[in-house]
Scaffold this motif. Sequence first.
Motif, PDB file in Angstrom:
ATOM      1  N   LEU A 155       0.797  -0.674   0.175  1.00 42.02           N
ATOM      2  CA  LEU A 155       0.396   0.266  -0.168  1.00 42.02           C
ATOM      3  C   LEU A 155       0.901   1.726  -0.049  1.00 42.02           C
ATOM      4  O   LEU A 155       0.661   2.011  -0.587  1.00 42.02           O
ATOM      5  CB  LEU A 155      -0.647   0.082   1.443  1.00 42.02           C
ATOM      6  CG  LEU A 155      -2.079   1.209   1.202  1.00 42.02           C
ATOM      7  CD1 LEU A 155      -2.871   1.185   0.104  1.00 42.02           C
ATOM      8  CD2 LEU A 155      -2.544   1.025   2.284  1.00 42.02           C
ATOM      9  N   LEU A 156       1.797   1.119   0.643  1.00 47.35           N
ATOM     10  CA  LEU A 156       2.619   2.902   1.490  1.00 47.35           C
ATOM     11  C   LEU A 156       3.687   2.763  -0.470  1.00 47.35           C
ATOM     12  O   LEU A 156       3.958   3.475  -0.394  1.00 47.35           O
ATOM     13  CB  LEU A 156       3.468   2.852   1.995  1.00 47.35           C
ATOM     14  CG  LEU A 156       2.833   2.519   3.523  1.00 47.35           C
ATOM     15  CD1 LEU A 156       3.683   2.425   5.127  1.00 47.35           C
ATOM     16  CD2 LEU A 156       1.631   4.446   2.943  1.00 47.35           C
ATOM     17  N   ASP A 157       3.818   2.007  -0.650  1.00 45.08           N
ATOM     18  CA  ASP A 157       5.388   1.688  -1.703  1.00 45.08           C
ATOM     19  C   ASP A 157       4.211   2.595  -3.222  1.00 45.08           C
ATOM     20  O   ASP A 157       4.802   3.002  -4.127  1.00 45.08           O
ATOM     21  CB  ASP A 157       5.768   0.934  -2.649  1.00 45.08           C
ATOM     22  CG  ASP A 157       6.157   0.523  -3.411  1.00 45.08           C
ATOM     23  OD1 ASP A 157       7.047   0.812  -3.539  1.00 45.08           O
ATOM     24  OD2 ASP A 157       5.684  -0.143  -4.637  1.00 45.08           O
ATOM     25  N   GLY A 158       2.614   2.054  -3.629  1.00 42.95           N
ATOM     26  CA  GLY A 158       2.485   2.449  -3.901  1.00 42.95           C
ATOM     27  C   GLY A 158       1.708   3.494  -4.029  1.00 42.95           C
ATOM     28  O   GLY A 158       1.512   4.756  -4.752  1.00 42.95           O
ATOM     29  N   LEU A 159       1.403   4.277  -2.767  1.00 39.98           N
ATOM     30  CA  LEU A 159       0.576   5.656  -2.175  1.00 39.98           C
ATOM     31  C   LEU A 159       1.566   6.444  -2.471  1.00 39.98           C
ATOM     32  O   LEU A 159       1.330   7.406  -2.631  1.00 39.98           O
ATOM     33  CB  LEU A 159      -0.326   5.377  -1.255  1.00 39.98           C
ATOM     34  CG  LEU A 159      -0.982   4.783  -1.586  1.00 39.98           C
ATOM     35  CD1 LEU A 159      -1.448   4.531   0.186  1.00 39.98           C
ATOM     36  CD2 LEU A 159      -2.028   5.203  -1.784  1.00 39.98           C
TER      37      LEU A 159
END
Length: 252
Positions: free
Chosen positions: A164-168
């Motif tokens: 989630l954080l890598d994409g956001l």
Amino acid sequence: MTAFPPGRIRSVVRAGGVCALVVAGLAGLTGCGGEDPDAGTNGVGKLPAATIQAKTKKAAEQAKAVRLSGTVVSNGTTYALDMRLKSDGGTGSVTSKGVGFRLLRVGKHLFLKADAKFWAHQDDKDGGKGDTAAADKLEGMYVKVPTGDPAYQRFSGFTDKDVLLDGLLSLHGSLATDGHHEQSGVRTIRITGDKGSGGTLDVSLKGTPYPLLLVRAGNAGTLRLTDWGKDFPLEEPSRKETVDYGQQLPAS
């Protein structure tokens, strides 16, 4: 010899004293009377935008836990999230199109909990006649989502901290800094992608440079990131609270 009025002498002395401090290189001053916005911070505000982004991504990856709340727009659908995440799973609430549900993932096991309103939308082979029965059976229960079910792929990402954080946290376009700001009483440095059209990210200037506020590109949502490093309990629900459909959930 030119005579100066007493008031003028005091002004000159004060100005000269301030400039002398600047020359001496004392912290907190950038010029005669100007305060350094990065004084007393972790120093990332003085770095290039690309370096700030790299540091905040690394900080996010290394953090044991985080709380993520706000909205995300994906494939034209808006999701309101309030999730607590760590490396081995996550838990929290998701709302979409007026229907809310809870997600819980412990390791590879994903559970979905919703009320009758959610389950009433499930389609049934008998033309929908089984909707009421399914809703009554599943309301308030944790339904175990099979790993091969489409719902697993759709919802497990909301519980995966790294994915989630890598994409956001990736801004789009040319990176730049956009001044100092404040989020919930914490000073931040803001970085932007393509002057904001590629998204903006506020990074903490206190302690570890964690990301605190993300505005996604293309009006794709706004997220607050808090409770960095604060652990929370994460365990599977009891058997009495769980319904296991086996290989396939009711079609959604």
